[in-house]
Design a protein around this motif. Structure first.
Motif, PDB file in Angstrom:
ATOM      1  N   THR A   1       0.793  -1.239   0.072  1.00 46.78           N
ATOM      2  CA  THR A   1      -0.120   0.215  -0.044  1.00 46.78           C
ATOM      3  C   THR A   1       0.771   1.309  -0.163  1.00 46.78           C
ATOM      4  OG1 THR A   1      -0.054  -0.067   2.339  1.00 46.78           O
ATOM      5  CG2 THR A   1      -1.927  -1.293   1.305  1.00 46.78           C
ATOM      6  N   TYR A   2       1.965   1.134   0.612  1.00 46.80           N
ATOM      7  CA  TYR A   2       2.988   2.390   0.636  1.00 46.80           C
ATOM      8  C   TYR A   2       3.422   2.741  -0.630  1.00 46.80           C
ATOM      9  CZ  TYR A   2       6.208  -1.528   0.006  1.00 46.80           C
ATOM     10  OH  TYR A   2       7.106  -2.679  -0.472  1.00 46.80           O
ATOM     11  N   ALA A   3       3.553   1.772  -1.709  1.00 47.87           N
ATOM     12  CA  ALA A   3       3.672   1.846  -3.155  1.00 47.87           C
ATOM     13  C   ALA A   3       2.623   1.983  -3.970  1.00 47.87           C
ATOM     14  CB  ALA A   3       4.822   0.937  -3.479  1.00 47.87           C
ATOM     15  N   ASN A   4       1.522   2.372  -3.493  1.00 45.96           N
ATOM     16  CA  ASN A   4       0.188   2.343  -4.356  1.00 45.96           C
ATOM     17  C   ASN A   4      -0.105   1.037  -5.191  1.00 45.96           C
ATOM     18  OD1 ASN A   4      -2.108   3.594  -5.253  1.00 45.96           O
ATOM     19  ND2 ASN A   4      -0.888   4.414  -6.876  1.00 45.96           N
ATOM     20  N   GLY A   5       0.135   0.115  -4.435  1.00 52.19           N
ATOM     21  CA  GLY A   5      -0.048  -1.429  -4.978  1.00 52.19           C
ATOM     22  C   GLY A   5      -1.238  -1.685  -5.481  1.00 52.19           C
ATOM     23  N   LEU A   6      -1.525  -2.438  -6.737  1.00 51.99           N
ATOM     24  CA  LEU A   6      -2.660  -2.541  -7.135  1.00 51.99           C
ATOM     25  C   LEU A   6      -3.540  -3.743  -6.744  1.00 51.99           C
ATOM     26  CD1 LEU A   6      -0.499  -1.475  -9.168  1.00 51.99           C
ATOM     27  CD2 LEU A   6      -1.925  -2.602 -11.314  1.00 51.99           C
ATOM     28  N   ASP A   7      -4.700  -3.332  -6.544  1.00 50.81           N
ATOM     29  CA  ASP A   7      -5.779  -4.295  -6.033  1.00 50.81           C
ATOM     30  C   ASP A   7      -6.189  -4.916  -7.318  1.00 50.81           C
ATOM     31  OD1 ASP A   7      -7.575  -2.659  -7.237  1.00 50.81           O
ATOM     32  OD2 ASP A   7      -8.267  -1.548  -5.185  1.00 50.81           O
ATOM     33  N   VAL A   8      -7.246  -6.158  -7.008  1.00 50.67           N
ATOM     34  CA  VAL A   8      -7.527  -6.752  -8.180  1.00 50.67           C
ATOM     35  C   VAL A   8      -8.283  -5.945  -9.260  1.00 50.67           C
ATOM     36  CG1 VAL A   8      -9.099  -8.793  -9.045  1.00 50.67           C
ATOM     37  CG2 VAL A   8      -7.688  -8.923  -6.882  1.00 50.67           C
ATOM     38  N   ASP A   9      -9.211  -5.217  -8.861  1.00 56.02           N
ATOM     39  CA  ASP A   9      -9.638  -4.147  -9.800  1.00 56.02           C
ATOM     40  C   ASP A   9      -8.598  -3.224 -10.799  1.00 56.02           C
ATOM     41  OD1 ASP A   9     -12.356  -4.963  -9.227  1.00 56.02           O
ATOM     42  OD2 ASP A   9     -12.726  -3.472  -7.651  1.00 56.02           O
ATOM     43  N   ARG A  10      -7.737  -2.804  -9.804  1.00 56.28           N
ATOM     44  CA  ARG A  10      -6.694  -2.070 -10.700  1.00 56.28           C
ATOM     45  C   ARG A  10      -6.018  -2.887 -11.804  1.00 56.28           C
ATOM     46  NH1 ARG A  10      -3.437   0.819  -7.685  1.00 56.28           N
ATOM     47  NH2 ARG A  10      -2.880   2.468  -9.170  1.00 56.28           N
ATOM     48  N   VAL A  11      -5.697  -4.316 -11.105  1.00 57.97           N
ATOM     49  CA  VAL A  11      -4.824  -5.146 -12.000  1.00 57.97           C
ATOM     50  C   VAL A  11      -5.698  -5.308 -13.444  1.00 57.97           C
ATOM     51  CG1 VAL A  11      -4.494  -7.415 -12.452  1.00 57.97           C
ATOM     52  CG2 VAL A  11      -3.770  -6.304 -10.357  1.00 57.97           C
ATOM     53  N   ARG A  12      -6.902  -5.188 -13.289  1.00 54.93           N
ATOM     54  CA  ARG A  12      -7.771  -5.568 -14.553  1.00 54.93           C
ATOM     55  C   ARG A  12      -7.723  -4.375 -15.607  1.00 54.93           C
ATOM     56  NH1 ARG A  12     -12.074  -7.386 -10.904  1.00 54.93           N
ATOM     57  NH2 ARG A  12     -11.827  -9.837 -10.771  1.00 54.93           N
ATOM     58  N   GLN A  13      -7.804  -3.134 -14.753  1.00 57.30           N
ATOM     59  CA  GLN A  13      -7.656  -1.739 -15.685  1.00 57.30           C
ATOM     60  C   GLN A  13      -6.467  -1.709 -16.444  1.00 57.30           C
ATOM     61  OE1 GLN A  13      -8.862   1.317 -13.027  1.00 57.30           O
ATOM     62  NE2 GLN A  13     -10.503   0.104 -11.989  1.00 57.30           N
ATOM     63  N   GLN A  14      -5.378  -2.063 -15.578  1.00 50.97           N
ATOM     64  CA  GLN A  14      -3.957  -1.890 -16.385  1.00 50.97           C
ATOM     65  C   GLN A  14      -3.911  -2.834 -17.230  1.00 50.97           C
ATOM     66  OE1 GLN A  14      -0.464  -3.585 -14.426  1.00 50.97           O
ATOM     67  NE2 GLN A  14       0.361  -1.444 -14.448  1.00 50.97           N
ATOM     68  N   GLN A  15      -4.273  -4.099 -17.044  1.00 53.21           N
ATOM     69  CA  GLN A  15      -4.101  -5.208 -18.335  1.00 53.21           C
ATOM     70  C   GLN A  15      -5.242  -4.732 -19.529  1.00 53.21           C
ATOM     71  OE1 GLN A  15      -5.133  -8.843 -16.551  1.00 53.21           O
ATOM     72  NE2 GLN A  15      -3.308  -9.216 -15.431  1.00 53.21           N
ATOM     73  N   ALA A  16      -6.075  -4.022 -19.381  1.00 50.19           N
ATOM     74  CA  ALA A  16      -6.995  -3.598 -20.296  1.00 50.19           C
ATOM     75  C   ALA A  16      -6.167  -2.615 -21.090  1.00 50.19           C
ATOM     76  CB  ALA A  16      -8.128  -3.083 -19.765  1.00 50.19           C
ATOM     77  N   GLU A  17      -5.542  -1.636 -20.423  1.00 51.78           N
ATOM     78  CA  GLU A  17      -4.717  -0.446 -21.054  1.00 51.78           C
ATOM     79  C   GLU A  17      -3.453  -1.013 -21.893  1.00 51.78           C
ATOM     80  OE1 GLU A  17      -1.213   2.122 -19.344  1.00 51.78           O
ATOM     81  OE2 GLU A  17      -3.121   3.009 -18.718  1.00 51.78           O
TER      82      GLU A  17
END
Length: 576
Positions: free
Chosen positions: A376-392
């Motif tokens: 969390t200190y490094a703005n780590g990706l939760d599962v929803d943001r993982v999906r968003q990044q992979q879509a990008e």
């Protein structure tokens, strides 16, 4: 003056304001500005106040402070705080685990204002008696002090290289020939002496020239008529500048580059490499023939030629009995990069910008491995943001031809019990997984080894990231059973990272050969958080070569097609 310099001065100002119990709101203003600007790619040095205030965390007051730093190289407010702070108290901030509040307590309650008194207080048990400290904290402080003492006067490879080149650029104006030698030429990961050889027929005149250079500070006691010793202003590492005649330069470049243990190696004619170096007639010829001269010296001793990086001990000769120098990995062999961060977590550039720069460097794939949800200190990706990044990434890949691809990775935290911090369904969405330890670093050898072994056994672990968690000159790595870890990686077909950041260089080069013997591939990963960080792979290549890493055993020397096939086959094995 760079962005990093500005951020560093703002951070120090905030720290000293907190130490001296100044206005809390103003302190937080500096802290917020430093935190946000550390991630900024804006050219802070050249931006006017009206542009600076548009940046996150920067108000008009801080913007004016930034302009003051950029224009003068100083900050009056910081100078005032520094004048009120003993230098030894500033040194205490280097102790792992000592935050501002603890430093203030030690200073105000025990009157400790230097590292020597801090050590004595720890040895006498005084620190443990302070409220909020205890015996455990006292023990950690003493261990950190011992580590710092061992590292005193050393710099990392990157800084040593910078110092050597700064000196070279200045000295070549005054001397016919200058050669970077010693630990820097040997690509040592930690350097305690930056050595350059100076060609001169007049040592007295040479010493006078050096005395006239404003940025050199001579240690007259340690110098001699034929060797200048001292420091480059602003850097706490020994600089050594020996004087040699033109006839001696090639011989001494060879001798000064290698360690004594390497030079003691006996050749087939019963003569050591050092004896051959001093008994041979070495021609006084141009600099660009250095390799040919040194190859001839090894040949005269009846020994295989060893590249400068490997001239540490007799390991290189054992390696040479199984390999040839043209097998060693080079920068040109690298086809891609696999451990990098973007603005999705704690990086400074977008995935698109990082990928574009990789293409400029001639690489054919860019692997993004942002921090996972536990970080969390490094703005780590939760599962929803993982999906968003992979879509990008899918969208970006659609715009590339067949010659380049962004690979979907993640740097998944290894939790205390050795598990990874995503469920299998999420892990299965990545092309690869870098598994790394980032938290709870104080572990016994048994605990650390067990933790890593479980992570290695996870079928989704593709690469073991920075295996010991060390930070060179700042933090000792946690102890691990290297053989057990490497053997497990061999069994489970896990690649081991050579983290190429000059702060880490982890896996240590001394274990590269054992990994190769066991069939474990090594990946030279920059752990880049910005564009320039991708170039850290140069340091990884240097350390790889020092340990004898071959192109054939370098994971990211695989072509795009080979890498895609490897990752596909791995996914299929997991599916079975």
């Amino acid at each position: 003056m760079t962005n990093s310099d500005i951020v560093e001065l703002l951070e120090l100002t905030a720290r000293l304001m907190e130490l001296h119990d100044r206005d809390a709101f103003k302190t937080r203003t500096y802290q917020s500005a430093a935190f946000n600007l550390d991630k900024s790619t804006a050219d802070l040095v050249n931006l006017p106040v009206e542009e600076l205030v548009k940046l996150p965390g920067v108000g008009k007051s801080v913007a004016q402070k930034i302009r003051e730093i950029a224009e003068t190289g100083r900050l009056a407010e910081l100078d005032e705080l520094m004048a009120q702070t003993p230098s030894g108290v500033l040194d205490m901030f280097r102790i792992k685990g000592l935050g501002v509040k603890k430093v203030r307590t030690l200073w105000q309650e025990l009157g400790i204002d230097n590292l020597r008194d801090l050590k004595l207080a720890g040895e006498n048990g005084q620190i443990a008696k302070i409220k909020g400290f205890g015996a455990n904290t006292q023990e950690k402080i003493l261990a950190a002090l011992e580590f710092l003492q061992e590292q005193q006067g050393k710099v990392r490879m990157d800084k040593a290289d910078m110092i050597a080149n700064l000196l070279y650029d200045e000295l070549i104006k005054h001397f016919e020939r200058v050669e970077i030698s010693g630990q820097v030429r040997r690509k040592a990961q930690e350097v305690d002496t930056v050595q350059l050889l100076l060609q001169t027929s007049d040592p007295i005149a040479a010493m006078q020239i050096l005395s006239g250079l404003a940025n050199l500070e001579q240690n007259e006691k340690e110098s001699s008529p034929f060797v200048w010793r001292g420091q480059l202003q602003g850097f706490d590492v020994l600089v050594e500048l020996p004087f040699y005649s033109a006839q001696q330069m090639n011989r001494q470049l060879f001798v000064q580059t290698a360690t004594e243990a390497h030079l003691r190696q006996m050749g087939t004619n019963g003569t050591s490499l050092l004896e051959v170096a001093y008994s041979s007639v070495i021609p006084e010829i141009a600099v660009d023939t250095t390799e040919a001269i040194e190859k001839n010296l090894y040949a005269q001793a009846g020994l295989p030629y060893i590249v400068p990086e490997m001239r540490e001990d007799d390991f290189a000769f054992r390696w040479a009995s199984q390999h040839t120098n043209d097998e060693l990995v080079t920068w040109q062999d690298l086809r891609g990069t696999l451990h990098n961060h973007s603005t999705w977590s704690d990086g400074k550039q977008s995935v698109a910008d990082m990928a574009a720069y990789c293409r400029e460097l001639g690489l054919t794939y860019f692997g993004i491995a942002d921090h996972s949800k536990t970080a969390t200190y490094a703005n780590g990706l939760d599962v929803d943001r993982v999906r968003q990044q992979q879509a990008e990434i899918d969208q970006l890949n659609a715009g590339f031809g067949s010659d380049f691809r962004i690979l979907k990775g993640i740097e998944s935290d290894i939790l205390g019990d050795g598990s990874l911090d995503y469920d299998d369904a999420t892990l299965a969405t990545f092309d690869y997984v870098v598994a790394s330890v980032h938290q709870t670093l104080t572990m016994s050898l048994e605990k650390a080894t067990t933790r890593l072994l479980k992570a290695i056994e996870n079928p989704y672990t593709t690469i073991l990231g920075h295996p010991t968690g060390r930070l060179l000159l700042a933090r000792e790595g946690y102890p691990i059973d290297h053989r057990a870890i490497i053997d497990a990686c061999a069994k489970h077909q896990v690649v081991i990272e050579i983290n190429a950041s000059p702060y880490r260089l982890d896996l240590d080069w001394r274990w590269i050969d054992y990994a190769m013997q066991k069939g474990v591939m090594l990946s030279i990963n920059p752990d880049a958080h910005e564009l320039a960080g991708l170039l850290d792979m140069h340091y990884g290549v240097a350390i790889g070569r020092k340990g004898g890493l071959t192109k054939a055993m370098t994971f990211n020397a695989l072509t795009l097609n080979e890498m895609s096939e490897y990752l596909q086959q791995r996914r299929e094995r997991i599916g079975k």
